[in-house]
Design a protein around this motif. Sequence first.
Motif, PDB file in Angstrom:
ATOM      1  N   GLN A 112       0.817  -1.211   0.000  1.00 32.57           N
ATOM      2  CA  GLN A 112       0.000   0.000   0.000  1.00 32.57           C
ATOM      3  C   GLN A 112       0.854   1.266   0.000  1.00 32.57           C
ATOM      4  O   GLN A 112       0.352   2.354  -0.295  1.00 32.57           O
ATOM      5  CB  GLN A 112      -0.940   0.009   1.209  1.00 32.57           C
ATOM      6  CG  GLN A 112      -2.129  -0.941   1.093  1.00 32.57           C
ATOM      7  CD  GLN A 112      -1.727  -2.412   1.178  1.00 32.57           C
ATOM      8  OE1 GLN A 112      -0.717  -2.737   1.795  1.00 32.57           O
ATOM      9  NE2 GLN A 112      -2.514  -3.284   0.561  1.00 32.57           N
ATOM     10  N   LYS A 155      -4.618 -12.538  -3.611  1.00 34.75           N
ATOM     11  CA  LYS A 155      -5.481 -11.581  -2.910  1.00 34.75           C
ATOM     12  C   LYS A 155      -4.686 -10.371  -2.451  1.00 34.75           C
ATOM     13  O   LYS A 155      -5.138  -9.229  -2.538  1.00 34.75           O
ATOM     14  CB  LYS A 155      -6.159 -12.258  -1.724  1.00 34.75           C
ATOM     15  CG  LYS A 155      -7.150 -11.364  -0.990  1.00 34.75           C
ATOM     16  CD  LYS A 155      -7.815 -12.095   0.153  1.00 34.75           C
ATOM     17  CE  LYS A 155      -8.877 -11.213   0.814  1.00 34.75           C
ATOM     18  NZ  LYS A 155      -8.317  -9.914   1.292  1.00 34.75           N
ATOM     19  N   ASP A 159      -5.496  -6.664  -3.849  1.00 33.67           N
ATOM     20  CA  ASP A 159      -5.872  -5.569  -2.947  1.00 33.67           C
ATOM     21  C   ASP A 159      -4.925  -4.375  -3.090  1.00 33.67           C
ATOM     22  O   ASP A 159      -5.319  -3.222  -2.855  1.00 33.67           O
ATOM     23  CB  ASP A 159      -5.870  -6.054  -1.499  1.00 33.67           C
ATOM     24  CG  ASP A 159      -6.967  -7.080  -1.234  1.00 33.67           C
ATOM     25  OD1 ASP A 159      -7.927  -7.136  -2.027  1.00 33.67           O
ATOM     26  OD2 ASP A 159      -6.852  -7.840  -0.238  1.00 33.67           O
TER      27      ASP A 159
END
Length: 286
Positions: A112, A155, A159
Amino acid sequence: MFIFVAIKWYRSDNESCEGTNTEDPDVDFEQLVNQAKDEEDEDWGLPLELKRMVEQEDREMKPHQEETEIVNLGVGEEKKEVKVGTGMTTPIRDELVALLRGYQDVFAWSYQDIPGLSHDIVQHTLPLNPGCSLEKQKLRRMKHEMFLKIKEEVKKQFDAGFLAVTRYLEWVANIVPVLKKDGKVRMCVDYWDLNQASPKDKFPLPDIDVLVDNTTNFALFYFMDEFSSYNQIKMVLEDMEKMMFVTLWGMFCYKVMSFGLKNIGATYQRAMVALFHDMMHKEIEV
């Protein structure tokens, strides 16, 4: 030591018996043997140069590897760990740790934290040779446990915005899982067919020996390993579906440059030159 004494004894014997018969019955061999034993007990000592050569021969040659320690830059239970060499003096180490703490926001600690590079700086393309045929690989069989680890990694990357779901089948590849030391899985994709159909990018790559030689005049140097560096370079929109891979849970393609593709090293080096061209061979080496 015994060989050294023996050589010395033969030299002494030759000098004292020069021009005489070596089989002289009057020679007391028992006395000479006792004399050699007495000389063996004495500490003759090796010449410094010979001693250095013997020690060099006995020493096991190993590549230099500096020991490191882990330093947590996070606050409280937050983990932001870096490795710092132990060969520095305490003042320099403290200054380095303080510098890293002050600029910890410039490092990526998770997917992120990666904003990615702008399309204006660099983007990766997948040109194809004329007349190449499309290849569609079938899903390979794996153990159930491996499928679950792949699902977890898919996943995580989905994400983070690295993957997109796709339905139009052109090129289809399989996942090649690679186990890490910590038990996790590095998700690689078998792009062999796609790489065979792609022309080679001739952008010049650096020579590692030259990079190492350029650091010899500096007292300190730091290694900075980019976090998922290839994933920070975006793909050209029309080439994304060429990177399609198959799983039990559907078809996905990468929106960013993926490890295992042909010419990714050239694209990455082109990005580094664009970003650091005025600092290369001065403050940094890439």
